[in-house]
Design an enzyme around this catalytic site. Structure first.
Site: not given
Ligand code: GLN
Length: 510
Positions: A81, A156, A180
């Protein structure tokens, strides 16, 4: 076996073939690079391809040939990632502000994976600075769901999940601040785990919200995730929040769980608040079937209530922006990254402001504004202070729940993959999607998602979330492996066995 078939093998199968010298790591790596070249036009899981991948694989082959024992996953390719620093590839967090930036060091987790003989294939796409649930906030365009290229692969870490589900990489690094790893795994039919907070080093992981961020594995089965987990986790003196703890082997736990095939003596808590309104009928139906399956396998099912989870999303969307606004203050056009000067006589403040205006996308700006507001003098107690109190209440809810149950389960996401464009202009709808995953981050507990079937109404994958107490990562893997085995028995194979293997962009797709 033809080279193109290699990409459909799991990480542990590939490692065995490489160890037994039936195939070389270079061949396996080339097969994955070819697969990437074939499908990336439709999937766009990667932001950067590692040009040194085959050479890295050859170096591992040479070590194996000389009899060196490297690790159980030696020679296996991995996708990274793009939130993790890599010394040989750009590390952008999918932001314009870091376009082309090559860090001077590797993240600890990346360094450990290289030492273990894993071969980096490239850097995967994400929502900018890991803010989002769909990868639509990537400055470099969205990734697409291999099950339906008109749909999001989650976020994400949609790039990592899509890469794994599209057979471009057997395993991938993810990071999970509010879901994410788990939500992308759920909506792509792959597997993903977030370790206990402090279990994996955050050194060299570009920070979103430091008290919530954790790096974790993404894969196509539980054993691969566990093997990979064992490679990169563990104490790191470079991360002050790293736990100095003697972790058991997650791979051993997973193997044990798969072998046992029974859940006798295990108390599984079903969290009432994580399966209510707004959950898609097909998700609920599969979850109910899973509960029946667990009961039949001998588990004792207990309903647990966590009343403060109803406030988790609201509290998270104050704590995260507060921490993010402070973490992102370092992108100031001075030390590294993009620099935009509006004119030659511009002051440092003008350069900073023009750079941040040009370099950050809309979601990042929204959260910086939210965060600085929540932290501002007159509002600190009302917003940030109350959110932290809610966080404590959520932790207590978990303590109470774990007094009644050994592990907790819920759907990993309230719905299957939504359409690209459907929620991108509706931040609230996007945020509410995180209801299932956020509580685990707020309490620092380990949590993961494994696929449990395809929803009746749309034929798309659905994940079940398994949560365990702090430092009980091994129990999480063990139960996940048992459930995976029971599900495979019931359905005659895994969910990803049914995934499409070639992709085309449809009408609406760009
Ligand atoms: N969807 C969540 C957010 O927008 C999770 C993001 C993440 O885990 N990096 O914050």
């Amino acid at each position: 076996m033809s080279a193109s078939e290699l990409v459909f093998k799991s990480a542990s199968e590939l490692a065995t073939l490489i160890r037994d010298k039936q195939v070389s790591s270079a061949e396996v790596t080339r097969a994955h690079l070819d697969r990437m070249a074939e499908v990336e036009g439709a999937i766009h899981a990667f932001l950067h391809v590692n040009e040194g991948a085959v050479d890295a694989a050859k170096a591992v082959d040479a070590k194996i040939a000389s009899g060196e024992k490297i690790s159980e996953l030696a020679g296996v390719p991995v996708a990274i990632k793009d939130i993790l620093c890599t010394v040989d590839m750009p590390s952008t967090a999918a932001s314009r502000i870091l376009e082309g930036w090559i860090p001077p060091y590797d993240a600890t987790v990346v360094a450990r994976s290289r030492e273990a003989g894993l071969v980096p294939l490239g850097k995967t796409n994400l929502d900018e600075f890991a803010m989002g649930s769909s990868t639509e906030f990537s400055a470099y365009g969205p990734s697409r769901n291999p099950w339906d290229t008109d749909r999001i692969p989650g976020g994400s870490g949609g790039g990592s999940a899509a890469a794994v589900a599209a057979f471009e990489a057997p395993i991938a690094f993810g990071s999970d601040t509010g879901g994410s790893i788990r939500q992308p795994a759920a909506v792509t039919g792959s597997v993903g785990f977030k370790p206990t907070y402090g279990g994996a080093s955050r050194f060299g992981a570009i920070a979103l919200a430091s008290s919530l961020d954790q790096v974790g594995p993404v894969s196509r089965n539980v054993l691969d995730a566990a093997l990979f987990h064992d490679v990169f986790t563990g104490y790191d003196a470079k991360d002050s929040t790293s736990l100095n703890y003697n972790w058991p082997s997650m791979a051993e736990a997973a193997r044990l769980g798969a072998k046992e095939g029974s859940l006798k003596g295990l108390r599984i808590g079903v969290v009432k608040e994580l399966n209510g309104e707004g959950f898609q009928p097909g998700v609920k139906a599969l979850f109910n079937e899973l509960v029946e399956l667990a009961t039949a396998a001998g588990a004792e099912i207990v309903e647990v209530s966590a009343p403060h989870f109803d406030y988790a999303t609201a509290a998270y969307y104050l704590i995260l922006p507060a921490e993010a606004s402070s973490n992102l203050a370092k992108y100031d056009a001075v030390r590294f990254g993009l620099r935009v000067a509006p004119n030659e006589a511009a002051t440092i403040e003008e350069v900073m402001s023009a750079t941040r205006e040009a370099g950050f996308g809309p979601e990042v700006k929204r959260r910086i504004i939210l965060g600085t507001y929540a932290l501002s003098a007159g509002y600190y107690d009302a917003y940030y202070g109350s959110a932290q109190q809610v966080r404590t209440l959520i932790q207590r809810d978990f303590e109470n729940a774990f007094a009644k149950a050994d592990v907790l389960i819920s759907p990993a996401a309230p719905t299957t993959a939504f359409k690209i464009g459907e929620r991108v202009n509706d931040p609230m709808a996007m945020y509410l999607n995180d209801i299932t995953t956020i509580p685990a981050n707020m309490a620092g507990i380990p949590a993961g998602s494994i696929p449990m079937g395809l929803a009746d109404e749309d034929g798309l994958p659905v994940g079940v979330q398994i949560m365990a107490g702090i430092k009980k990562d091994d129990l999480m893997y063990k139960v996940a492996a048992t459930l995976e085995a029971l599900l495979a028995e019931k359905h005659g194979g895994s969910v990803l066995d049914k995934a499409p293997r070639s992709y085309a962009l449809k009408g609406g797709a760009k």
